[in-house]
Design an enzyme around this catalytic site. Structure first.
Site, PDB file in Angstrom:
ATOM      1  N   THR A 201       0.867  -1.190   0.000  1.00  0.00           N
ATOM      2  CA  THR A 201       0.000   0.000   0.000  1.00  0.00           C
ATOM      3  C   THR A 201       0.903   1.239   0.000  1.00  0.00           C
ATOM      4  OG1 THR A 201      -0.226  -0.225   2.409  1.00  0.00           O
ATOM      5  CG2 THR A 201      -2.020  -1.094   1.042  1.00  0.00           C
ATOM      6  N   LYS A 230       4.013  -6.991   4.092  1.00  0.00           N
ATOM      7  CA  LYS A 230       3.774  -5.597   3.746  1.00  0.00           C
ATOM      8  C   LYS A 230       3.503  -4.827   5.023  1.00  0.00           C
ATOM      9  CE  LYS A 230       0.462  -3.479   3.434  1.00  0.00           C
ATOM     10  NZ  LYS A 230      -0.120  -2.470   4.381  1.00  0.00           N
ATOM     11  N   THR A 241       0.823  -7.327  13.599  1.00  0.00           N
ATOM     12  CA  THR A 241       1.089  -5.954  13.148  1.00  0.00           C
ATOM     13  C   THR A 241       0.965  -5.662  11.667  1.00  0.00           C
ATOM     14  OG1 THR A 241       3.485  -6.145  12.836  1.00  0.00           O
ATOM     15  CG2 THR A 241       2.737  -5.706  15.054  1.00  0.00           C
ATOM     16  N   GLU A 327       6.728   4.635   7.365  1.00  0.00           N
ATOM     17  CA  GLU A 327       6.292   5.828   6.634  1.00  0.00           C
ATOM     18  C   GLU A 327       7.090   7.057   7.077  1.00  0.00           C
ATOM     19  OE1 GLU A 327       1.690   4.468   5.775  1.00  0.00           O
ATOM     20  OE2 GLU A 327       2.141   5.675   7.533  1.00  0.00           O
ATOM     21  N   ASN A 466       0.047  10.301   6.028  1.00  0.00           N
ATOM     22  CA  ASN A 466      -1.182   9.857   6.674  1.00  0.00           C
ATOM     23  C   ASN A 466      -2.275  10.909   6.669  1.00  0.00           C
ATOM     24  OD1 ASN A 466      -0.832   7.025   7.872  1.00  0.00           O
ATOM     25  ND2 ASN A 466       1.113   8.033   8.281  1.00  0.00           N
ATOM     26  N   THR A 471      -6.619   9.424  -0.502  1.00  0.00           N
ATOM     27  CA  THR A 471      -6.580   9.776  -1.915  1.00  0.00           C
ATOM     28  C   THR A 471      -5.614   8.897  -2.669  1.00  0.00           C
ATOM     29  OG1 THR A 471      -4.862  11.435  -1.496  1.00  0.00           O
ATOM     30  CG2 THR A 471      -7.139  12.178  -1.443  1.00  0.00           C
TER      31      THR A 471
END
EC number: 2.3.1.35
Length: 471
Positions: A201, A230, A241, A327, A466, A471
């Protein structure tokens, strides 16, 4: 702290026109730590992506473009892994109370089948199929049934989904592509890599590993294990997790496989954190088809101990790839707590340090602010407001030591010794904090138990990613 807050406000204001323009054009803006929109892998991450592998016999995989997210027209988002023969299988699932439909479906299937007769796993990215009611459970069931049709075996497929919570799957689009996914199956490195890409993702790179191993009773047999996972955000253990699939061609009994997986997960996927959030969809599944032959591995045997050790090390390395892709992350941080009176206390302390926003932002800012590490240590075992500190004998300030351990093999930098602050060489601290990898070591001086967590830093980019995720 006030200045940092102001800087964050002005950065937010500067980003708004860019974000608004990007949304008007139907795309998200490029991000320094996100995967490029064309699907290529950032240069700094390519070293983590294998160019070849040794994969378990009898397993085939594929990655297929469905367009689960309407904005996706170029990247695979449906993965299929199938064994030529029925497998013994086990899985560990999220403990989030709002469990996604595929979690409920897969858990129930494994219970009914007593961890036997499982042949496939089908995984979509782009939509979590979580908090979607009875309709979501029906969609997960349909995905499994469509995969079962391709193998000719009923009730033999578990399901995983990842993506945005609270939205229904475009189930017809997915079902129409399942035969194509089955037709594209293969056992090559490229096939495994395509499947690893399909489950991503916000990941910036696909996470895939493979290796060979031997067992004591069959020294002449080469066994193989491979896994893909992932995860880049919503990562914090209270089970597994994230999504992970591991396959081996070793013969493992249906009683031994779940216990080996739980042991491995507790010391790997349950020992990482990026942001402290536990997903609704977390699942790690393990398949064993026995295609390599040899003596069946049962609990309480040297073979079991050897397999469990291989699986645990393998799962730990796989889980660490998730942290390396956190991230917005710029650092990979090992938090090690030693000399503890109990393993439970060591794990709670390491977990608290690893998920502390103040620790993580200091690491991003290359600030040797050991006070934040000590602060997190001090409150880590306080479970209730007003709990007396005398109820936490596992931590003795006068025995506590904190150090940075460089990953280049040079001497540790002591920050706190027996509760007394050291005069910190700021230049040396800056050198250590410039490294991509570093270790925080806390010695409690209370016993011989220890625990390790893996985490990353927090950057401005984490908020950007985040704040614009849907979108």
């Amino acid at each position: 702290m006030a200045m940092a807050g102001c800087n964050g406000f002005f950065l937010h204001q500067l980003r708004q026109p860019r974000l608004q323009l990007a949304r008007q054009l139907g795309r998200t803006p490029s991000r320094a730590y996100s995967a490029p929109s064309n699907g290529s892998i950032p240069a700094a991450k390519k070293k983590y992506v294998p160019t070849k592998g040794t994969y378990p016999l009898g397993f085939r995989t594929s990655g297929t473009i469905v367009g689960v997210k309407p904005s996706n027209t170029t990247k695979p988002d449906l993965a299929l892994l199938t064994s030529d023969a029925p497998c013994v299988a086990a899985a560990v699932f999220t403990k989030n109370k709002f469990q996604a439909a595929p979690v409920t479906f897969s858990r129930n299937l494994l219970e009914r089948r007593k961890n036997q007769g499982i042949q496939s796993v089908i995984i979509n990215s782009g939509c979590a199929n979580a908090v979607t009611g009875k309709g979501g459970l029906e969609d997960a069931t349909k995905m499994a049934q469509e995969a079962d049709k391709c193998t000719g075996q009923n009730e033999s497929t578990i399901v995983m989904s990842t993506g945005v919570i609270g939205q229904r799957l475009p189930i017809d689009k997915i079902l129409n592509k399942v035969p194509s996914a089955h037709g594209a199956l293969g056992g090559s490195h490229d096939h495994w890599l395509a499947a690893a890409k399909a489950i991503c993702t916000t990941d910036t790179f696909p996470k895939l590993m493979s290796r060979t191993f031997a067992l004591p009773s069959s020294p002449g047999v080469e066994y193989r294990i491979a896994g893909m996972t992932k995860g880049a955000g919503m990562i914090h253990p209270n089970m597994a997790t994230l999504l992970g699939v591991i396959a081996t061609d070793a013969p493992i009994t249906s009683a031994a496989l779940p216990s080996a997986l739980k042991h491995a997960v507790d010391r790997s996927f349950n020992s990482i954190t990026i942001d402290g959030d536990t997903s609704t969809n977390d699942t790690v599944a393990l398949f064993a088809n026995g295609a390599a032959g040899g003596k069946e591995v049962a609990e309480g045997t040297p073979d079991y101990d050897a397999f469990r050790a291989v699986l645990t090390d393998f799962a730990a390395e796989l889980a660490q790839l998730v942290v390396r892709d956190g991230e917005g992350a710029t650092k990979f941080v090992t938090v090690r707590v030693t000399e503890s009176a109990s393993e439970e206390a060591a794990r709670r302390i390491a977990s608290t340090i690893a998920r502390s926003p103040l620790v993580k932002t200091a690491l991003y800012g290359k600030d040797a602010n050991w006070g934040r590490i000590l602060c997190a240590t001090g409150y880590s075992l306080i479970s209730e407001p007003g709990q007396p500190i005398n109820d936490v004998p596992e931590i003795a300030p006068e025995k506590t030591n904190v150090s940075f351990i460089p990953t280049d093999g040079t001497a540790e930098l002591k920050l706190l010794v027996n509760g007394e602050p050291e005069k910190v060489d700021e230049a040396r601290a800056a050198e250590i904090l410039e490294l991509e990898d570093l270790e925080i070591l806390v010695r409690l001086g209370q016993g011989d138990k220890q625990a390790t967590y893996w985490t990353c830093d927090y950057s401005h980019e984490y908020i950007t990613i985040n704040g614009d995720y849907r979108t």
